[in-house]
Design a protein around this motif. Structure first.
Motif, PDB file in Angstrom:
ATOM      1  N   VAL A  85       0.880  -1.160   0.000  1.00  0.00           N
ATOM      2  CA  VAL A  85       0.000   0.000   0.000  1.00  0.00           C
ATOM      3  C   VAL A  85       0.923   1.217   0.000  1.00  0.00           C
ATOM      4  CG1 VAL A  85      -1.709   1.299   1.323  1.00  0.00           C
ATOM      5  CG2 VAL A  85      -1.831  -1.185   1.238  1.00  0.00           C
ATOM      6  N   PRO A  86       0.895   2.038  -1.056  1.00  0.00           N
ATOM      7  CA  PRO A  86       1.845   3.156  -1.098  1.00  0.00           C
ATOM      8  C   PRO A  86       1.790   3.966   0.188  1.00  0.00           C
ATOM      9  CG  PRO A  86       0.642   3.011  -3.157  1.00  0.00           C
ATOM     10  CD  PRO A  86       0.022   2.003  -2.226  1.00  0.00           C
ATOM     11  N   PRO A  87       2.933   4.184   0.838  1.00  0.00           N
ATOM     12  CA  PRO A  87       2.937   4.950   2.085  1.00  0.00           C
ATOM     13  C   PRO A  87       2.557   6.397   1.815  1.00  0.00           C
ATOM     14  CG  PRO A  87       5.176   4.540   1.368  1.00  0.00           C
ATOM     15  CD  PRO A  87       4.278   3.788   0.431  1.00  0.00           C
ATOM     16  N   THR A  88       1.985   7.025   2.824  1.00  0.00           N
ATOM     17  CA  THR A  88       1.469   8.378   2.653  1.00  0.00           C
ATOM     18  C   THR A  88       2.498   9.419   3.078  1.00  0.00           C
ATOM     19  OG1 THR A  88      -0.791   7.633   2.938  1.00  0.00           O
ATOM     20  CG2 THR A  88      -0.354   9.959   3.401  1.00  0.00           C
ATOM     21  N   TYR A  89       2.832  10.302   2.142  1.00  0.00           N
ATOM     22  CA  TYR A  89       3.585  11.525   2.429  1.00  0.00           C
ATOM     23  C   TYR A  89       2.658  12.629   1.923  1.00  0.00           C
ATOM     24  CZ  TYR A  89       7.890   8.668   2.614  1.00  0.00           C
ATOM     25  OH  TYR A  89       8.859   7.747   2.913  1.00  0.00           O
ATOM     26  N   ILE A 158      -0.938   4.213   5.821  1.00  0.00           N
ATOM     27  CA  ILE A 158      -2.277   4.454   6.354  1.00  0.00           C
ATOM     28  C   ILE A 158      -3.292   4.314   5.228  1.00  0.00           C
ATOM     29  CG2 ILE A 158      -1.584   5.874   8.328  1.00  0.00           C
ATOM     30  CD1 ILE A 158      -2.828   8.215   6.711  1.00  0.00           C
TER      31      ILE A 158
END
Lengths: 397, 179
Positions: A85-89, A158
């Motif tokens: 799941v691409p991490p959130t920045y 997330i």
């Protein structure tokens, strides 16, 4: 134990695994080209409300894949925790996305679509690919100047479920219904602006929409496996490993792991704060009170050569946390045999004076960072590195 | 003259219905997740192919730039990564589909009010912005919006707002490019 995702690289070797990736890519390129994504005019029409093919294809794909992923996860076939799941920045994502949007309207493509445009000899596609390569090269050269921003507002793995508090199933239903509403609006706009008669659209789309809603509702009703259910699925194998003490690692082995340059060792100390302050192994992380399932996402995201060692008072008190983290699919998870107390005894010179019980030494005790050459002994090696099933990078890694 | 929309290919078989294309794309994406644990992507593969060329032409430079070092520093081979093969497959799949459907031939798609040269320059500039933005956002439309969107990454959904916001905000200024 869930069977998917597979670990294609570890089980097949890079040659065959890379071939599988190429086949998936082939299907991806085929579908993009067939949907008209190699034609910049078709893509740009999206932004003038004349033809909303981009929106329809993308959202149909998102809701189809989403429903299938969570249906498979709910059925115990696919482990959602092991998916990338691409991490959130937050801010680099929004600002980068904005720059991409500007590039989209000026250039008429996005990276994937420009590849199929170039492959079908569209000259504007070829220029776009060259431009994209230039932009990527420029990024590599300039990111050093503002790396701080690039790594800012990091929230890790997330999901919308974490952000909204709704379950994955409810969100699937909401997103599917939202997408169908958006499609209805898109068809209305196309009729008004692009003069595309709505009667041209195939009737089967109503059936497909109904099927999708039904699927999403079933996903919501079935729910996603909780910790207890996840443990039950793996208990037959994993409880045996506990019972046979296959995961209780001798302090000497942990010491040798700490000095192994090929591995990263995460020492997770779950004792109370008082005991942790009195004595802990150097670089141990104090985790008392953190909810373990939430910690799992962070641990899974760590590099594949990471070993996790749980540290309790005696070691046997770590079996329940071990089960909780294993249920969430944390790989390479072990327990320090004998716990922190055992470690302290094992690596304290018997002739040294004992630590006063009220003294908070933390990691300043000699046993916090023992010299491996001073402590010889044999142990039964237990740690076997499991190669991570999910790749360590996402689609654009 | 036939209607201007939906846009049709200048030669060959018509494009698929968008809902059919979307369902097929969703199934491919699901299979990618099921088998490999990660979604689809394009800019990452382009990045590694580029770094491979950079590493062949100027290895000393690659060893000085931290961002490149992670992919091609020392003995690292930037091609030894699955995303590269996914990208090569994407190009091959687009090529095969275009060839078999008769849609593959030299042409420049553009609005009627600009010349080919202008379109090529704008495509290059847009590509540069897209490539730069995609690396800053850690993923392109495929890797973030499509793949991340399907597995409910909060960041991917936020990024989607950025992409559509940027494109719609400037759409009016660039209307002559396309209409």
């Amino acid at each position: 134990m869930t069977d998917f995702p597979l670990n294609v690289i570890a089980s097949l070797g890079t040659g065959q695994a890379f071939f599988i990736y190429a086949v998936i890519g082939f299907a991806f390129g085929w579908v993009l080209e067939s949907s008209g994504f190699g034609n910049s005019r078709k893509l740009a029409a999206q932004f003038y409300f004349q033809e909303l093919t981009v929106l329809k294809v993308m959202f149909t794909a998102i809701v189809t894949a989403m429903t299938l992923v969570f249906a498979a996860s709910g059925a115990g076939l696919l482990d959602y925790n092991l998916l990338w799941v691409p991490p959130t920045y937050i801010w680099p994502g929004i600002v980068g996305g904005f720059v991409m949007g500007v590039g989209f309207i000026i250039g008429g493509f996005c990276p994937g679509t420009s590849l199929v445009a170039a492959a079908t000899l569209k000259v504007d596609g070829i220029f776009f690919v060259l431009g994209a390569l230039f932009g990527i090269a420029l990024f590599g050269e300039t990111i050093g100047f503002y790396e701080h921003f690039f790594n800012s507002s990091f929230l890790g793995r997330i999901t919308l479920s974490d952000s909204t508090g709704l379950t994955e199933g409810t969100l699937t239903v909401v997103i599917v219904l939202g997408a169908i509403g958006v499609f209805a609006g898109a068809e209305w706009l196309e009729e008004r602006v692009g003069k595309i008669p709505r009667a041209q659209a195939p009737r089967w789309r109503y059936g497909a929409g109904a099927l999708l809603i039904l699927g999403a509702v079933l996903v919501a009703l079935n729910g996603q496996p909780g910790s207890a259910e996840r443990w039950e699925r793996i208990a037959s194998v994993e409880q045996l490993r506990l019972d046979h003490r296959e995961v209780h690692v001798d302090p000497l082995e942990v010491l040798s792991l700490l000095h192994d340059d090929a591995l990263r060792v995460q020492l997770l100390d779950l004792r109370g704060e008082f005991e942790f302050n009195r004595f802990h192994i150097r670089d141990a992380r104090h985790l008392a009170g953190s909810p373990l399932p939430e910690l799992a996402a962070e641990l899974i995201a760590m590099p594949a050569n990471t070993v996790f060692v749980l540290i309790g008072r005696t070691g046997d008190d770590m079996e329940q946390p071990w089960r909780a983290l294993r249920a969430e699919s944390v790989p390479n998870l072990y327990i320090l045999d004998g716990g922190a107390e055992g470690w302290l005894r094992r690596f304290t010179n018997p002739s040294a004076p004992p630590v006063a019980p009220r003294l908070a030494l933390g990691d300043r005790h000699p046993a916090s960072d023992p010299n491996p050459r001073l402590f010889e002994g044999s142990f039964e090696p237990k740690v076997e590195m499991e190669i991570k099933r999910a790749p360590s990078g996402g689609g654009c890694g | 003259m036939s209607a201007r929309f939906p846009v049709t290919p200048s030669t060959g078989k018509p494009y698929w219905n968008p809902y059919l294309g979307g369902i097929m794309l969703g199934v491919v994406l699901f299979i990618a997740y099921l088998i490999t644990g990660s979604g689809l992507g394009a800019s990452g593969g382009m990045n590694r192919l580029l770094v491979w060329v950079q590493d062949a032409l100027m290895p000393e430079h690659v060893d000085q730039v931290p961002y490149l070092l992670k992919m091609a520093g020392g003995e690292l081979n930037p091609l030894k990564n699955w995303i590269v093969y996914l990208t090569i497959g994407t190009i091959a799949g687009g090529f095969a589909s275009g060839l078999l459907s008769g849609r593959s031939h030299w042409e420049t798609n553009k609005g009627p009010q600009i010349g080919k040269g202008t379109r090529w320059i704008l495509a290059f500039i847009g590509g540069a912005l897209m490539g730069y933005g995609a690396r800053l956002a850690r993923g392109c439309t495929s890797g973030q919006i499509l793949s991340g969107g399907a597995v409910m990454s909060t960041g991917s959904w936020l990024m989607m707002i950025g992409v559509f916001g940027g494109a719609y905000l400037l759409a009016y200024s660039f209307r002559k490019t396309w209409n």
